[in-house]
Write a protein that holds these residues in place. Structure first.
Motif, PDB file in Angstrom:
ATOM      1  N   ARG A  47      68.881  54.893  29.850  1.00  0.00           N
ATOM      2  CA  ARG A  47      69.742  55.222  30.979  1.00  0.00           C
ATOM      3  C   ARG A  47      68.919  55.205  32.257  1.00  0.00           C
ATOM      4  NH1 ARG A  47      70.694  61.210  28.780  1.00  0.00           N
ATOM      5  NH2 ARG A  47      69.773  60.358  26.963  1.00  0.00           N
ATOM      6  N   LEU A  48      69.612  55.041  33.360  1.00  0.00           N
ATOM      7  CA  LEU A  48      68.941  55.148  34.650  1.00  0.00           C
ATOM      8  C   LEU A  48      68.622  56.608  34.893  1.00  0.00           C
ATOM      9  CD1 LEU A  48      71.121  52.785  36.861  1.00  0.00           C
ATOM     10  CD2 LEU A  48      68.811  52.353  35.994  1.00  0.00           C
ATOM     11  N   CYS A  49      67.505  56.863  35.538  1.00  0.00           N
ATOM     12  CA  CYS A  49      67.162  58.247  35.844  1.00  0.00           C
ATOM     13  C   CYS A  49      66.362  58.281  37.137  1.00  0.00           C
ATOM     14  CB  CYS A  49      66.385  58.883  34.699  1.00  0.00           C
ATOM     15  SG  CYS A  49      64.825  58.111  34.300  1.00  0.00           S
ATOM     16  N   SER A  50      66.234  59.470  37.691  1.00  0.00           N
ATOM     17  CA  SER A  50      65.393  59.645  38.867  1.00  0.00           C
ATOM     18  C   SER A  50      64.063  60.228  38.402  1.00  0.00           C
ATOM     19  CB  SER A  50      66.070  60.556  39.895  1.00  0.00           C
ATOM     20  OG  SER A  50      66.229  61.844  39.377  1.00  0.00           O
TER      21      SER A  50
ATOM     22  N   GLU B 256      68.359  63.273  35.563  1.00  0.00           N
ATOM     23  CA  GLU B 256      69.604  62.527  35.722  1.00  0.00           C
ATOM     24  C   GLU B 256      69.678  61.922  37.123  1.00  0.00           C
ATOM     25  OE1 GLU B 256      74.373  63.668  35.649  1.00  0.00           O
ATOM     26  OE2 GLU B 256      72.868  65.231  35.336  1.00  0.00           O
ATOM     27  N   LEU B 257      70.129  60.691  37.210  1.00  0.00           N
ATOM     28  CA  LEU B 257      70.270  60.014  38.488  1.00  0.00           C
ATOM     29  C   LEU B 257      71.607  60.391  39.131  1.00  0.00           C
ATOM     30  CD1 LEU B 257      69.157  57.910  40.479  1.00  0.00           C
ATOM     31  CD2 LEU B 257      70.358  56.164  39.147  1.00  0.00           C
ATOM     32  N   ALA B 258      71.545  60.851  40.344  1.00  0.00           N
ATOM     33  CA  ALA B 258      72.756  61.193  41.100  1.00  0.00           C
ATOM     34  C   ALA B 258      72.821  60.226  42.281  1.00  0.00           C
ATOM     35  CB  ALA B 258      72.720  62.637  41.559  1.00  0.00           C
ATOM     36  N   THR B 259      73.529  59.135  42.106  1.00  0.00           N
ATOM     37  CA  THR B 259      73.512  58.038  43.080  1.00  0.00           C
ATOM     38  C   THR B 259      74.203  58.365  44.391  1.00  0.00           C
ATOM     39  OG1 THR B 259      75.470  57.090  42.064  1.00  0.00           O
ATOM     40  CG2 THR B 259      73.345  56.258  41.306  1.00  0.00           C
ATOM     41  N   GLY B 260      74.959  59.445  44.429  1.00  0.00           N
ATOM     42  CA  GLY B 260      75.625  59.816  45.674  1.00  0.00           C
ATOM     43  C   GLY B 260      74.695  60.467  46.678  1.00  0.00           C
ATOM     44  N   GLY B 261      73.453  60.725  46.277  1.00  0.00           N
ATOM     45  CA  GLY B 261      72.504  61.380  47.177  1.00  0.00           C
ATOM     46  C   GLY B 261      72.729  62.877  47.228  1.00  0.00           C
TER      47      GLY B 261
ATOM     48  N   ASP C 107      76.860  62.966  42.099  1.00  0.00           N
ATOM     49  CA  ASP C 107      76.821  61.770  41.265  1.00  0.00           C
ATOM     50  C   ASP C 107      77.871  60.761  41.722  1.00  0.00           C
ATOM     51  OD1 ASP C 107      79.296  62.457  40.117  1.00  0.00           O
ATOM     52  OD2 ASP C 107      78.446  63.009  38.186  1.00  0.00           O
ATOM     53  N   VAL C 108      77.939  59.649  41.042  1.00  0.00           N
ATOM     54  CA  VAL C 108      78.825  58.546  41.414  1.00  0.00           C
ATOM     55  C   VAL C 108      80.305  58.956  41.386  1.00  0.00           C
ATOM     56  CG1 VAL C 108      79.034  57.555  39.090  1.00  0.00           C
ATOM     57  CG2 VAL C 108      79.179  56.067  41.099  1.00  0.00           C
TER      58      VAL C 108
END
Length: 191
Positions: free
Chosen positions: A5-8, A54-59, A108-109
């Motif tokens: 999975r994508l992650c930060s 966990e990646l939170a793409t919404g910033g 998140d997205v």
């Protein structure tokens, strides 16, 4: 380390005094909640420690707040989600203590708000925290109180005060006490 999975990634230089990072890993690895950024693992090389989250793409909520004026209904939605994350932490006897600033929330997205950054978080029994940690504009009076008795302390209510300050800022676009410098708040917070 292999993630499907994508992650930060947070990266720290290894330092014998990296207690905050070790504490963050220890706490984050125990949390499983929709409104808390999930911890995936760590990796260490000779000079650096990497924490995978966990990646939170919404910033951050700060990014949203700076780009758009939040409506009352958006602020209400975000506040409900933050309260659910804090409730989970408090049920697990953890005070966030980041004084709930906008950078402490990621989106998140799907628009779900998630608490992040547990470097200052602490296990708490009943108002037994005595250290002075956090962000001045959002510190509860009992955290700032310079007249603390040896047996006085603070706990979960400090997170709620800080959340109230964040809600105020979401709605007014100003932090509490906008005309004071942070050092002044520290001296006037309990007056």
């Amino acid at each position: 380390m292999n993630f499907n999975r994508l992650c930060s990634q947070k990266q720290f230089h290894i330092d014998p005094a990296c207690i905050r990072e070790v504490q963050e890993i220890s706490l984050s690895s125990q949390f499983q909640h929709k409104h808390i950024v999930q911890y995936y693992g760590t990796f260490k090389d000779k000079t650096k420690l990497y924490i995978f989250l966990e990646l939170a793409t919404g910033g951050s909520l700060l990014n949203l707040y700076q780009k758009h004026k939040l409506s009352d209904s958006q602020a209400s939605k975000y506040t409900r989600q933050i309260v659910k994350g804090l409730k989970y932490l408090h049920e697990h006897n953890v005070v966030h203590r980041f004084c709930i600033i906008f950078e402490g929330y990621l989106v998140d997205v799907n628009g779900t708000v998630k608490l992040v950054d547990f470097g200052l978080a602490k296990f708490c029994k009943l108002n037994d925290i005595k250290s002075f940690k956090g962000t001045a504009f959002r510190m509860a009076p009992e955290v700032i109180n310079e007249d603390k008795q040896e047996n006085d302390g603070y706990g979960f209510a400090a997170d709620i005060w800080s959340l109230g300050c964040t809600v105020l800022e979401m709605l007014t676009r100003q932090h509490p006490y906008p005309k004071l410098e942070p050092v002044c708040i520290s001296f006037n917070g309990n007056k």
